[in-house]
Enzyme design. Structure first.
Site, PDB file in Angstrom:
ATOM      1  N   THR A 192       0.867  -1.184   0.000  1.00 46.41           N
ATOM      2  CA  THR A 192       0.000   0.000   0.000  1.00 46.41           C
ATOM      3  C   THR A 192       0.897   1.225   0.000  1.00 46.41           C
ATOM      4  OG1 THR A 192       0.009   0.127   2.393  1.00 46.41           O
ATOM      5  CG2 THR A 192      -1.781  -1.115   1.380  1.00 46.41           C
ATOM      6  N   LYS A 196     -12.532  19.331  10.129  1.00 43.79           N
ATOM      7  CA  LYS A 196     -13.287  19.479  11.374  1.00 43.79           C
ATOM      8  C   LYS A 196     -13.478  20.963  11.660  1.00 43.79           C
ATOM      9  CE  LYS A 196     -11.394  15.162  12.293  1.00 43.79           C
ATOM     10  NZ  LYS A 196     -10.129  14.876  11.647  1.00 43.79           N
TER      11      LYS A 196
END
Ligand code: AMP
Length: 542
Positions: A185, A438
């Site tokens: 990955t 956020k």
């Protein structure tokens, strides 16, 4: 009581053997690094894979050994896939776009014994040679006439070892859970982790991904895998195409719009697959040149969200259906593909609205979304949480990494993606969990915001990242590459969001750049953008 049916093991060799027997004259066409277009057929590919298996045995490759590749999509890489896995060894594809340090780390971690290298990557291997501790032999993937002058010791020439070997090789009967291939990955943090596929998972993945409501592959298709064979096995196409007997067309290193258009037109490509960035290049070329891409009918877009504007352009200008797909290296990689269901009698606009999502799970994949306490969340298309998956083509741990923190006791794998799943089972990715913005205690998904910006005619590429803000913790910043000759402004883009998302989601500012940074697999490198713009001075404070 057991059933009384035969139980032959699933094997990768059976895919090429089957293609030889039933589709022996079907072509495999490759644009080569050396220049010319190479063509042969499944019969030739099978024979040369057997020769290569003999050559590898002579070089001392034994079952379970890892054999590395640094190569583009082409016929020799295809032969390596089958020779290595078919003989019981592990085909370890390495992404040459990674930082050289990561390439060395990966080859050493995998303990590659033999390394196959495309001509273009010989300089990379020369620079790393002293650090590749396990590699005993390097094979340059070319013929004698094109062998480079290199300081690499004892390099072998691919065509010489293949031609010198016999084509008599009986593929051994392997346990179907035997490891077949390995792909690391390309996480943006920490060391890359290896996903070790098996013969069983690879054949099941080929069956599931070729189904009519997934890629819908058939012997009448001509398949162009643009997605690289060096990353998650080109989404399984080098296996699923021979499984169904489709003609294969490999683009080599030429992934620019003009080269892809020429190959599609000349070879009659009907099906292709790749990440959004390559399609940006192709569509821009088609717009500029006025050329077409007939007879291309289906294009899979995955790896990053398929921008709605791209889906529309493919349909309205080129009569091509986009199959939006989502997946991961850990999933072989196909998790979902977006095709309609029975009874969905869609208007064109409803079809576009569906195609924004990533689709339904292919056979074998189970999905759920969970909240912070690992509690199951409703699959109503509204609630979003971390996406977890399990199934026969999902990794159960990483290669030589011990216990994986991404796997829970019930065997679910935490994807690191934040998503919704609707009542019909369609998945929509909102963000990578680490990319969610956020703001004032609420979450803002960057993918929706990017998709809206990409719908503006003046925008070629867009990224939205959360940047520190004195009052709201983080606020979305839109970073844009303008289309050639477009003069779109900050205020125009911010106004463009009016009525399309909640007011507090709208990016507070826009920065124009010449290019956006990408990872080795073509994803936006948001970590770098967050770093680049961490001191951004907001022009307006909410
Ligand atoms: P990789 O392992 O390199 O194939 O990357 C997998 C990750 O790519 C996923 O976990 C997602 O974050 C992202 N990804 C893949 N397909 C999509 C998609 N259709 N939309 C949004 N993100 C995607």
């Amino acid at each position: 009581m057991h059933g009384l049916m035969m139980q032959p093991a699933f094997s990768i060799a059976a895919l090429i053997r089957n293609a030889d027997r039933l589709h022996g004259r079907t072509e495999i066409v490759s644009r080569t690094i050396e220049g010319p277009i190479h063509r042969y057929n499944y019969r030739d590919a099978h024979a040369r894979s057997r020769r290569l298996a003999n050559a590898l045995r002579a070089l001392g490759v034994a079952p379970g050994d890892r054999v590395g590749t640094l190569a583009w999509n082409g016929f020799r890489h295809f032969e390596i896939y089958f020779a290595v896995s078919g003989m019981g060894a592990v085909c370890h594809t390495i992404n040459p776009r990674l930082f050289p340090d990561q390439v060395a780390y990966i080859a050493n971690h995998a303990a590659d014994k033999v390394l196959f290298v495309e001509l273009s990557f010989v300089p990379l291997v020369e620079a790393l040679a002293d650090r590749l501790v396990s590699v005993a032999k390097i094979v340059v993937m070319t013929d004698r006439a094109h062998m480079p002058a290199t300081r690499l010791p004892g390099v072998l020439c691919y065509e010489e070892i293949v031609e010198a070997a016999s084509d008599v090789f009986d593929w051994p009967a392997l346990d179907e859970s035997t490891a077949s291939s390995l792909c690391y990955t390309s996480g943006t943090t920490g060391n890359p982790k290896g996903v070790l596929y098996s013969h069983r998972s690879t054949v099941i993945h080929s069956l599931a991904s070729a189904m009519p409501d997934a890629f819908c592959l058939s012997a009448r298709d001509t398949v162009l895998p643009v997605v690289p064979m060096f990353h998650v096995n080109a989404w399984g196409l080098p296996y699923s195409a021979p499984m169904v007997g489709a003609k294969l067309v490999f683009p080599g290193a030429a992934l620019d719009g003009a080269s892809l258009q020429a190959l599609i037109a000349a070879e009659g490509v009907t099906f292709s697959a790749g990440v959004p960035t390559v399609w940006l290049g192709l569509l821009a070329h088609l717009r500029d040149s006025g050329k077409g891409i007939a007879p291309l009918r289906r294009v899979v877009i995955g790896g990053s969200a398929a921008p709605p504007a791209m889906v529309r352009e493919f349909r309205e200008r080129h009569d091509v259906t986009v199959l939006h797909a989502w997946g991961m290296t850990e999933m072989s990689p196909i998790g979902t593909v977006n095709t309609p269901k029975h009874g969905m009698d869609e208007t064109p606009e409803a079809e576009y609205a569906r195609q924004v999502r990533c689709g339904r799970p292919v056979f074998g994949v189970e999905m759920k979304i969970v909240g912070d306490g690992n509690e199951n969340l409703p699959q109503d298309g509204v609630a979003f949480g971390e996406l977890k998956v399990r199934g026969p083509c999902v990794c159960r741990s990483y290669f030589e990494e011990g216990v994986s923190s991404a796997h829970d006791a019930d065997g679910w794998f935490a994807t690191g993606d934040v998503a919704t799943i609707d009542g019909d089972g369609y998945l929509q990715i909102t963000d990578r969990s680490k990319d969610v913005i956020k703001s004032g205690g609420e979450w803002i998904g960057s993918i929706d915001l990017e998709n809206i910006a990409l719908g503006h005619p003046g925008v070629a590429e867009a990224a939205v990242v959360g940047v520190p803000h004195p009052r709201w913790d983080e606020r979305p910043l839109l970073v844009v590459v303008r289309r050639k000759d477009a003069a779109v402004t900050r205020d125009e883009l911010i106004r463009f969001y009016d009525g399309k998302v909640a007011k507090w989601w709208i990016p507070d500012d826009v920065v124009f750049v010449d290019a956006l940074p990408h990872t080795a697999t073509g994803k936006l490198l948001k970590m770098q953008l967050r770093q680049d713009f961490k001191d951004h001075r907001w022009t307006e404070t909410r």
